[in-house]
Design a protein around this motif. Sequence first.
Motif, short mmCIF file in Angstrom:
data_model
loop_
_atom_site.label_atom_id
_atom_site.label_comp_id
_atom_site.label_asym_id
_atom_site.label_seq_id
_atom_site.Cartn_x
_atom_site.Cartn_y
_atom_site.Cartn_z
N ALA A 15 0.66 -1.27 -0.05
CA ALA A 15 0.18 0.08 -0.30
C ALA A 15 0.64 1.16 0.21
CB ALA A 15 -0.96 -0.07 1.36
N SER A 16 2.28 0.72 0.29
CA SER A 16 3.40 2.57 0.09
C SER A 16 4.64 1.80 -0.35
CB SER A 16 2.94 2.49 1.54
OG SER A 16 4.01 3.47 2.36
N GLY A 17 5.53 2.59 -0.37
CA GLY A 17 6.88 3.32 0.13
C GLY A 17 7.34 2.12 -1.31
N ILE A 18 8.05 1.14 -0.96
CA ILE A 18 9.06 0.44 -1.95
C ILE A 18 8.16 -0.77 -1.87
CG2 ILE A 18 10.61 -1.13 -1.76
CD1 ILE A 18 11.85 0.56 0.70
N GLY A 19 6.98 -1.17 -1.58
CA GLY A 19 6.52 -2.18 -1.62
C GLY A 19 5.11 -1.29 -2.65
N ALA A 36 -1.00 -7.37 -1.47
CA ALA A 36 -1.31 -7.12 0.27
C ALA A 36 -1.07 -5.99 1.95
CB ALA A 36 -0.78 -8.53 0.89
N ASP A 37 -1.86 -5.88 2.18
CA ASP A 37 -1.30 -4.64 3.33
C ASP A 37 -2.57 -4.65 3.96
OD1 ASP A 37 0.31 -2.54 3.00
OD2 ASP A 37 -1.19 -2.17 4.69
N VAL A 38 -2.00 -4.40 5.64
CA VAL A 38 -3.43 -4.12 6.55
C VAL A 38 -3.98 -3.19 6.15
CG1 VAL A 38 -1.81 -3.29 8.09
CG2 VAL A 38 -3.11 -4.55 8.98
N ASN A 88 8.41 -10.85 -0.27
CA ASN A 88 7.74 -10.20 1.73
C ASN A 88 8.61 -8.87 2.16
OD1 ASN A 88 6.77 -12.73 2.75
ND2 ASN A 88 8.90 -13.58 1.70
N ASN A 89 7.30 -8.06 1.83
CA ASN A 89 7.85 -6.24 1.86
C ASN A 89 7.53 -6.33 2.87
OD1 ASN A 89 9.15 -3.87 0.55
ND2 ASN A 89 6.54 -3.45 1.07
N ALA A 90 6.28 -6.43 4.02
CA ALA A 90 5.47 -5.15 5.02
C ALA A 90 6.84 -5.21 6.20
CB ALA A 90 4.74 -6.63 5.36
N GLY A 154 15.77 -4.36 18.08
CA GLY A 154 14.41 -4.78 17.41
C GLY A 154 14.38 -5.06 15.78
N TYR A 155 14.33 -3.73 14.35
CA TYR A 155 14.58 -4.16 14.10
C TYR A 155 15.80 -4.70 13.07
CZ TYR A 155 14.29 -1.75 8.97
OH TYR A 155 14.17 -1.61 7.87
N GLY A 156 16.89 -4.12 14.22
CA GLY A 156 17.30 -4.62 13.56
C GLY A 156 18.05 -6.13 13.59
N ALA A 158 15.33 -8.56 13.54
CA ALA A 158 14.42 -9.11 13.31
C ALA A 158 14.81 -9.17 11.45
CB ALA A 158 13.30 -8.05 12.68
N LYS A 159 15.66 -8.37 11.29
CA LYS A 159 16.25 -8.69 9.88
C LYS A 159 17.28 -9.35 9.34
CE LYS A 159 13.21 -4.94 7.69
NZ LYS A 159 12.15 -5.36 6.95
N ALA A 160 18.21 -9.16 10.72
CA ALA A 160 19.24 -10.48 10.42
C ALA A 160 18.42 -11.70 10.21
CB ALA A 160 20.01 -10.31 11.47
N ILE A 187 19.19 3.82 2.64
CA ILE A 187 18.58 4.54 2.95
C ILE A 187 17.57 5.36 1.91
CG2 ILE A 187 17.62 6.68 4.44
CD1 ILE A 187 19.71 5.07 5.54
N VAL A 188 15.72 4.76 1.45
CA VAL A 188 14.88 4.71 0.95
C VAL A 188 14.30 5.82 1.46
CG1 VAL A 188 13.51 3.44 -0.94
CG2 VAL A 188 14.91 2.86 0.80
N HIS A 189 13.82 6.86 0.23
CA HIS A 189 12.89 7.73 0.67
C HIS A 189 11.53 7.67 0.26
CE1 HIS A 189 11.75 12.12 -0.27
NE2 HIS A 189 11.44 12.43 0.79
N THR A 190 10.53 6.78 1.85
CA THR A 190 9.38 6.87 1.23
C THR A 190 8.76 7.04 2.66
OG1 THR A 190 9.78 4.70 2.46
CG2 THR A 190 10.05 4.81 0.65
N GLU A 191 7.57 6.73 2.70
CA GLU A 191 6.69 6.49 4.37
C GLU A 191 7.38 6.80 5.33
OE1 GLU A 191 5.84 5.82 1.27
OE2 GLU A 191 3.68 6.67 0.44
#
Length: 251
Positions: A15-19, A36-38, A88-90, A154-156, A158-160, A187-191
């Motif tokens: 619904a947004s950004g890279i996805g 697919a998006d929430v 799997n982008n979300a 937390g983010y890192g 999960a991504k690892a 760093i990508v210019h998204t929402e």
Amino acid sequence: MQLLEDEVAVITGAASGIGRTTAETFASHGASVVVADVDDGGTDTVERIEKNGGEATFVQTDVSDPEDVQAMIETALEEYGGIDVLYNNAAIEGPVSRLHEYDDEAFEQVIDVNLKGVWYGIKYGIEAMRADGGGRIVSACSIGGEVAVPQYSGYGAAKAAVSNLTKHAAIEYADEGIRANAVAPGIVHTEMIERVMAENPAMETQFRETEPMPGLADPEEIATAVLFLGSDLSSRVTGVTLPVEGGYLAQ
Ligand SMILES: NC(=O)c1ccc[n+]([C@@H]2O[C@H](COP(=O)([O-])OP(=O)(O)OC[C@H]3O[C@@H](n4cnc5c(N)ncnc54)[C@H](O)[C@@H]3O)[C@@H](O)[C@H]2O)c1
């Protein structure tokens, strides 16, 4: 050249950004896309694709809910008869906070969406692809999963873990026609980045100077890397996390 002609793609967080940009890119290469998006902004993505003559369907999906993820895969099978590519982008960014102050509940939320969400996608995606002779899975990692980016534990983490899951999926199904890879943007210019910069205006300069290549990446620059990994252009590539980060990890 249409790289995904007559193929079916499922993209989470579309619904947004890279996805969203990847959904439009895939559609322009001939794929029917399950968006697919929430967030019901996924309907706008579908409209944009249809306006350009493409084919897409929105399915409201919370990737942290296994039943939703199964329903998402089911939609691809019912609407389009199969699934060739799953992206799997979300993800959510979670708090910007030092580790000892990082909220426990927020940590769980980040793991639920960013790790378990990808796990469900890979698991149920593979199930459908095995029944249909194979497919390609791409998952969203980050430079933050490759090295520590302060205040994003937390983010890192999960991504690892997503990078490692990608390797497991790659080797366990390499002889069944399924390839699994990941992208690690900088760093990508998204929402998502707009939100972080709105909360911490000082971070804009820092973000713009993070990558050796100056400025922020455009979502299109990630979408084309996903197109590479999600199409036959990368027919012998599996198990990799491809950095798309202007040289950041080369330092
Ligand atoms: N923007 C960046 O700088 C950057 C850098 C590295 C990696 N990434 C990764 O790229 C991917 C896309 O990021 P973006 O910048 O486009 O973010 P974004 O916030 O613009 O888009 C994320 C999308 O995911 C959706 N989403 C959130 N939780 C969900 C859930 N539980 N179920 C289904 N959908 C959900 C949101 O509604 C949103 O549409 C993410 O995995 C992100 O971690 C982004």
